[in-house]
Scaffold this motif. Structure first.
Motif, mmCIF file in Angstrom:
data_model
loop_
_atom_site.group_PDB
_atom_site.id
_atom_site.type_symbol
_atom_site.label_atom_id
_atom_site.label_comp_id
_atom_site.label_asym_id
_atom_site.label_seq_id
_atom_site.Cartn_x
_atom_site.Cartn_y
_atom_site.Cartn_z
ATOM 1 N N TRP A 21 75.171 -118.040 -92.102
ATOM 2 C CA TRP A 21 75.666 -119.383 -92.409
ATOM 3 C C TRP A 21 77.180 -119.359 -92.538
ATOM 4 O O TRP A 21 77.738 -118.656 -93.368
ATOM 5 C CB TRP A 21 75.019 -119.896 -93.697
ATOM 6 N N ILE A 22 77.839 -120.186 -91.731
ATOM 7 C CA ILE A 22 79.306 -120.221 -91.772
ATOM 8 C C ILE A 22 79.764 -121.123 -92.913
ATOM 9 O O ILE A 22 79.187 -122.176 -93.184
ATOM 10 C CB ILE A 22 79.909 -120.671 -90.427
ATOM 11 N N PHE A 23 80.779 -120.678 -93.602
ATOM 12 C CA PHE A 23 81.436 -121.419 -94.684
ATOM 13 C C PHE A 23 82.874 -121.547 -94.227
ATOM 14 O O PHE A 23 83.544 -120.539 -93.999
ATOM 15 C CB PHE A 23 81.324 -120.599 -95.972
ATOM 16 N N HIS A 24 83.359 -122.762 -94.037
ATOM 17 C CA HIS A 24 84.636 -122.918 -93.342
ATOM 18 C C HIS A 24 85.407 -124.157 -93.751
ATOM 19 O O HIS A 24 84.851 -125.100 -94.291
ATOM 20 C CB HIS A 24 84.387 -122.982 -91.830
ATOM 21 N N CYS A 25 86.685 -124.096 -93.447
ATOM 22 C CA CYS A 25 87.544 -125.270 -93.554
ATOM 23 C C CYS A 25 87.243 -126.167 -92.356
ATOM 24 O O CYS A 25 86.949 -125.674 -91.270
ATOM 25 C CB CYS A 25 89.009 -124.832 -93.548
ATOM 26 N N HIS A 26 87.318 -127.469 -92.516
ATOM 27 C CA HIS A 26 87.035 -128.382 -91.412
ATOM 28 C C HIS A 26 88.238 -128.624 -90.515
ATOM 29 O O HIS A 26 88.122 -129.337 -89.531
ATOM 30 C CB HIS A 26 86.497 -129.708 -91.949
ATOM 31 N N ILE A 27 89.367 -128.042 -90.820
ATOM 32 C CA ILE A 27 90.533 -128.126 -89.934
ATOM 33 C C ILE A 27 90.512 -126.863 -89.095
ATOM 34 O O ILE A 27 90.667 -125.758 -89.607
ATOM 35 C CB ILE A 27 91.833 -128.255 -90.745
ATOM 36 N N PHE A 28 90.286 -127.022 -87.784
ATOM 37 C CA PHE A 28 89.982 -125.857 -86.968
ATOM 38 C C PHE A 28 91.067 -124.785 -87.017
ATOM 39 O O PHE A 28 90.768 -123.607 -87.109
ATOM 40 C CB PHE A 28 89.693 -126.243 -85.515
ATOM 41 N N TRP A 29 92.328 -125.163 -86.959
ATOM 42 C CA TRP A 29 93.332 -124.091 -86.943
ATOM 43 C C TRP A 29 93.358 -123.345 -88.266
ATOM 44 O O TRP A 29 93.756 -122.189 -88.322
ATOM 45 C CB TRP A 29 94.699 -124.567 -86.477
ATOM 46 N N HIS A 30 92.888 -123.957 -89.364
ATOM 47 C CA HIS A 30 92.746 -123.204 -90.615
ATOM 48 C C HIS A 30 91.677 -122.117 -90.451
ATOM 49 O O HIS A 30 91.828 -121.015 -90.966
ATOM 50 C CB HIS A 30 92.339 -124.119 -91.769
ATOM 51 N N GLN A 31 90.590 -122.441 -89.744
ATOM 52 C CA GLN A 31 89.569 -121.432 -89.479
ATOM 53 C C GLN A 31 90.167 -120.273 -88.687
ATOM 54 O O GLN A 31 89.928 -119.108 -88.986
ATOM 55 C CB GLN A 31 88.409 -122.029 -88.695
ATOM 56 N N PHE A 32 90.951 -120.616 -87.689
ATOM 57 C CA PHE A 32 91.585 -119.600 -86.845
ATOM 58 C C PHE A 32 92.501 -118.710 -87.685
ATOM 59 O O PHE A 32 92.647 -117.526 -87.425
ATOM 60 C CB PHE A 32 92.378 -120.290 -85.722
ATOM 61 N N MET A 33 93.108 -119.277 -88.721
ATOM 62 C CA MET A 33 94.012 -118.522 -89.584
ATOM 63 C C MET A 33 93.259 -117.768 -90.683
ATOM 64 O O MET A 33 93.870 -117.122 -91.515
ATOM 65 C CB MET A 33 95.041 -119.453 -90.225
ATOM 66 N N GLY A 34 91.943 -117.849 -90.704
ATOM 67 C CA GLY A 34 91.162 -117.037 -91.619
ATOM 68 C C GLY A 34 90.381 -117.771 -92.690
ATOM 69 O O GLY A 34 89.761 -117.129 -93.531
ATOM 70 N N PHE A 53 78.099 -116.087 -94.533
ATOM 71 C CA PHE A 53 77.174 -115.521 -95.500
ATOM 72 C C PHE A 53 75.924 -115.108 -94.737
ATOM 73 O O PHE A 53 75.366 -115.905 -93.973
ATOM 74 C CB PHE A 53 76.759 -116.563 -96.554
ATOM 75 N N ILE A 54 75.478 -113.885 -94.925
ATOM 76 C CA ILE A 54 74.214 -113.429 -94.354
ATOM 77 C C ILE A 54 73.197 -113.448 -95.482
ATOM 78 O O ILE A 54 73.358 -112.740 -96.474
ATOM 79 C CB ILE A 54 74.327 -112.001 -93.773
ATOM 80 N N GLN A 55 72.168 -114.261 -95.325
ATOM 81 C CA GLN A 55 71.152 -114.377 -96.370
ATOM 82 C C GLN A 55 69.861 -113.759 -95.864
ATOM 83 O O GLN A 55 69.340 -114.162 -94.833
ATOM 84 C CB GLN A 55 70.951 -115.847 -96.733
ATOM 85 N N ASP A 56 69.378 -112.759 -96.577
ATOM 86 C CA ASP A 56 68.109 -112.093 -96.289
ATOM 87 C C ASP A 56 68.032 -111.642 -94.826
ATOM 88 O O ASP A 56 67.154 -112.047 -94.068
ATOM 89 C CB ASP A 56 66.938 -113.005 -96.647
#
Length: 125
Positions: free
Chosen positions: A50-63, A68-71
């Motif tokens: 499951w990805i946990f992320h900022c909704h501004i794409f270039w913020h995702q690109f910046m880290g 999260f890996i669940q089970d």
């Protein structure tokens, strides 16, 4: 998915921060203060990545994204030979913008942003 927002604050989180564990709000988004923190509680009961992320794409690109890996042991394997996913080119329309390493360097380098190492090394010049 959604999470309970237990607290938020400026600077680095420390254990003296006041958290609301009695009646926290339950939301699917929250605002992370600049150079700050947010404490979340969520129910992890669905096997998968499951990805946990900022909704501004270039913020995702910046880290500002993580997975999260669940089970992991209960995640089903993909059927062999059934899926042939194409490789994403430098400017992938599925990523909603032309976020190639060259584009990121042109747009953000030298403007106060931390450029990821793999972008700096991707093409000098």
């Amino acid at each position: 998915g959604s999470a309970w927002i237990l607290g938020t604050g400026a600077g680095m989180y420390n254990s003296s921060a006041t958290l609301n564990t009695v009646d926290p709000v339950y939301r699917d988004t929250t605002i992370l203060p600049p150079n700050g923190w947010v404490m979340l509680r969520f129910l992890a009961d669905n096997p998968g990545a499951w990805i946990f992320h900022c909704h501004i794409f270039w913020h995702q690109f910046m880290g500002q994204a993580l997975v999260f890996i669940q089970d992991a042991g209960k995640i089903p394997k993909a059927p062999k030979g059934k899926y042939k996913l194409p490789k994403c080119p430098n400017t992938c329309p599925a990523q909603f913008a032309p976020w190639s390493p060259a584009y990121v360097r042109r747009a953000y380098e030298g403007k106060g942003y931390e450029i990821p190492i793999n972008v700096k090394a991707a093409g000098s010049g």
